[in-house]
Design an enzyme around this catalytic site. Structure first.
Site, mmCIF file in Angstrom:
data_model
loop_
_atom_site.group_PDB
_atom_site.id
_atom_site.type_symbol
_atom_site.label_atom_id
_atom_site.label_comp_id
_atom_site.label_asym_id
_atom_site.label_seq_id
_atom_site.Cartn_x
_atom_site.Cartn_y
_atom_site.Cartn_z
ATOM 1 N N GLY A 183 -9.179 -1.000 -11.360
ATOM 2 C CA GLY A 183 -9.346 -2.442 -11.485
ATOM 3 C C GLY A 183 -9.385 -3.002 -12.889
ATOM 4 C CD GLU A 212 -10.484 5.401 -6.608
ATOM 5 O OE1 GLU A 212 -10.084 4.265 -6.267
ATOM 6 O OE2 GLU A 212 -11.121 6.146 -5.857
ATOM 7 N N PRO A 213 -7.997 4.444 -12.236
ATOM 8 C CG PRO A 213 -7.593 5.258 -14.381
ATOM 9 C CD PRO A 213 -8.347 5.571 -13.113
ATOM 10 N N GLY A 214 -5.087 2.447 -12.354
ATOM 11 C CA GLY A 214 -3.640 2.445 -12.152
ATOM 12 C C GLY A 214 -3.031 1.637 -13.279
ATOM 13 N NE ARG A 246 1.801 -7.111 -10.953
ATOM 14 C CZ ARG A 246 1.221 -7.958 -11.769
ATOM 15 N NH1 ARG A 246 1.896 -8.447 -12.795
ATOM 16 N NH2 ARG A 246 -0.017 -8.323 -11.578
ATOM 17 C CE1 TYR A 286 -0.257 -9.758 -5.451
ATOM 18 C CE2 TYR A 286 1.150 -8.777 -7.132
ATOM 19 C CZ TYR A 286 0.423 -8.670 -5.964
ATOM 20 O OH TYR A 286 0.363 -7.466 -5.331
ATOM 21 C CB CYS A 303 19.607 -15.454 -0.480
ATOM 22 S SG CYS A 303 21.217 -14.863 -0.962
ATOM 23 C CD GLU A 304 13.567 -15.058 0.318
ATOM 24 O OE1 GLU A 304 12.803 -16.049 0.398
ATOM 25 O OE2 GLU A 304 13.818 -14.308 1.260
HETATM 26 N N1 LLP Z 1 -8.306 2.380 -6.228
HETATM 27 C C1 LLP Z 1 -8.106 1.679 -5.094
HETATM 28 C C2 LLP Z 1 -8.846 2.056 -3.893
HETATM 29 C C3 LLP Z 1 -7.192 0.621 -5.079
HETATM 30 O O1 LLP Z 1 -7.012 -0.077 -3.969
HETATM 31 C C4 LLP Z 1 -6.470 0.293 -6.255
HETATM 32 C C5 LLP Z 1 -5.493 -0.787 -6.270
HETATM 33 C C6 LLP Z 1 -6.705 1.069 -7.405
HETATM 34 C C7 LLP Z 1 -7.637 2.098 -7.359
HETATM 35 C C8 LLP Z 1 -5.986 0.818 -8.703
HETATM 36 O O2 LLP Z 1 -6.259 -0.443 -9.194
HETATM 37 P P1 LLP Z 1 -5.798 -0.860 -10.676
HETATM 38 O O3 LLP Z 1 -6.557 0.017 -11.660
HETATM 39 O O4 LLP Z 1 -4.359 -0.648 -10.784
HETATM 40 O O5 LLP Z 1 -6.185 -2.286 -10.788
HETATM 41 N N2 LLP Z 1 0.080 -5.018 -6.505
HETATM 42 C C9 LLP Z 1 -0.981 -5.651 -7.243
HETATM 43 C C10 LLP Z 1 -2.155 -4.724 -7.449
HETATM 44 C C11 LLP Z 1 -2.705 -4.157 -6.164
HETATM 45 C C12 LLP Z 1 -3.848 -3.228 -6.384
HETATM 46 C C13 LLP Z 1 -4.211 -2.528 -5.126
HETATM 47 N N3 LLP Z 1 -5.244 -1.536 -5.275
HETATM 48 C C14 LLP Z 1 -0.413 -6.180 -8.558
HETATM 49 O O6 LLP Z 1 0.771 -6.032 -8.803
HETATM 50 O O7 LLP Z 1 -1.146 -6.808 -9.339
#
Ligand code: LLP
Length: 403
Positions: free
Chosen positions: A224, A258-260, A297, A301, A328-329
């Site tokens: 997050g 859990e960073p993404g 994105r 959003y 086509c949107e």
């Molecule tokens: N852990 C869990 C359980 C999650 O659901 C998520 C993301 C993460 C970790 C990683 O979150 P992050 O560190 O990336 O914020 N598609 C959207 C983001 C959806 C996130 C869903 N869950 C976007 O493009 O902004």
């Protein structure tokens, strides 16, 4: 970097990821928590390319997966099974069996019904399933409503009281072994006080569980962390870590993260080529070969991504335009109301901050081939996913034959 050379060699559009930057971010986060045992479980959904996963595995990253498909990918990339965790509100029987068969570290449970199902499956397999419960602490992450997950009105996790009841049940079960507790309140969080508040609430639960002789090893604080797309101030990692550590005083747990987005968003760019320019009345459009199916994105959003125009000959004044794709949107845009110099066919446009939730959310809408992905490491560039072909797209379809 010579984008034109890359465009010539690989055609456009494409994604390019800077692996050195990913490492820099990984080390930064890991270091912030160096005072305690910690484990990063990279959120595979952000960017699930096998080479990205393999690179992260080489840094000793674990993996947070939300489907059996993601577990499959992580394992294929060389991840150790004991560094994989499995989250998600809607796990199927097959996915739970798959996870247990692969003997992953633990499953993050998101409902009581799911816990009973896991128990049943584990009992059939005559083994015990390591579990963690995702708590919904009812804390507002103050982010885009589509990516907020920590309020009771969101579908994720279970409330504290249910979690407690579930831990007590699991502790007694021969087929469940509670090993952790988990929360994740949302994505692109810039005000980390909400994560710290959630941490306080969940650590209180941990203390109550210890009093019941339920001892958990992992305190999983989810992902997050917000990043800078435009001019946002990124959270201070030292403060982030201090806030979490403060809530864990006296507790001997390994902190799971859990960073993404934090690891990959700003390590990636989407590169697309100008096809045409036109004006509809007053409104100026720059039409490019990338579109919403490649990078969703902005459409989904209204997310802001920085745009850079590369042109060998920029002439004329800046003026406002929308940068749009050919899908086509009307909602198909990569950027709106940006000041850009006049463009010409063949100019390149770099869309920044596209390493997270870019390719992984792409689709074949309008029967467009998914683009290729490149990686840059130590100034060397390699291709890590080929561009799709039309034959790839129809490969799984079964020919219609009239009876
Ligand atoms: N852990 C869990 C359980 C999650 O659901 C998520 C993301 C993460 C970790 C990683 O979150 P992050 O560190 O990336 O914020 N598609 C959207 C983001 C959806 C996130 C869903 N869950 C976007 O493009 O902004």
């Amino acid at each position: 970097m010579d984008y034109y050379k890359l465009a010539n060699e690989y055609q456009t559009p494409f994604y390019i990821y800077d692996f050195d930057k990913i490492k820099e971010r990984f080390d930064k986060l890991k270091n912030a928590f160096k005072a305690r045992k910690s484990q990063i479980f990279y959120a595979v959904k952000a960017n699930s390319n096998l080479s990205v996963l393999k690179f992260l595995a080489s840094l000793d990253s674990g993996f947070d997966c939300v489907s059996a498909g993601e577990i499959y990918r992580a394992l294929k990339a060389g991840a150790k099974n004991y560094k994989i965790i499995f989250s998600g509100v809607g796990k199927s029987i097959e996915e739970i069996e798959f996870a247990l068969n692969k003997n992953i570290l633990y499953i993050n449970i998101e409902s009581e019904a799911e816990m009973f199902l896991i128990e049943q499956i584990a009992s059939k397999m005559q083994r015990s399933a390591r579990i963690s419960i995702r708590v919904n602490p009812n804390v507002d992450a103050k982010t885009h409503p589509y990516i907020s997950t920590g309020l009771h009105e969101n579908k994720f996790g279970v409330d504290i009281e249910s979690a407690k009841r579930m831990y007590i049940y699991a502790k007694k079960s021969s087929f469940l072994e509670p090993v952790g507790v988990h929360f994740h309140i949302g994505s692109q969080i810039l005000d980390i006080s909400s994560i710290q508040e959630a941490s306080k609430i969940v650590s209180q639960l941990l203390r109550e569980l210890i009093a019941l002789n339920i001892n958990l090893k992992f305190f999983d604080i989810g992902g997050g962390l917000g990043v800078c797309y435009k001019d946002e101030q990124e959270p201070n990692l030292y403060e982030y870590a201090q806030g979490i550590l403060a809530s864990l005083q006296g507790l001997d747990v390994c902190i799971g993260m859990e960073p993404g987005r934090f690891l990959v968003a700003n390590a990636g760019e989407f590169v697309t080529k100008v096809l045409y320019e036109k004006c509809n009345g007053e409104k100026r459009f720059v039409i490019v070969d990338g579109a919403m199916n490649d990078l969703l994105r902005p459409s989904l959003y209204k997310a802001y991504h920085e745009i850079e125009l590369l042109s060998d000959n920029i002439k004329g004044n800046l003026s406002l335009c929308d940068i749009v794709g050919g899908v086509c949107e009307s909602g198909d845009f990569l950027a709106q109301n940006r000041k850009l110099a006049p463009t010409k066919t063949g100019d390149l446009i770099i869309v920044k901050g596209a390493g997270a939730y870019g390719f992984s959310m792409s689709s074949n809408y309008n029967t467009r081939n998914r683009v290729c992905e490149l990686a840059k490491e130590n100034d060397k560039i390699r291709i890590i996913r080929k561009r799709e072909s039309y034959a790839d797209q129809v490969a799984l379809e079964v020919e219609y034959l009239k009876d």
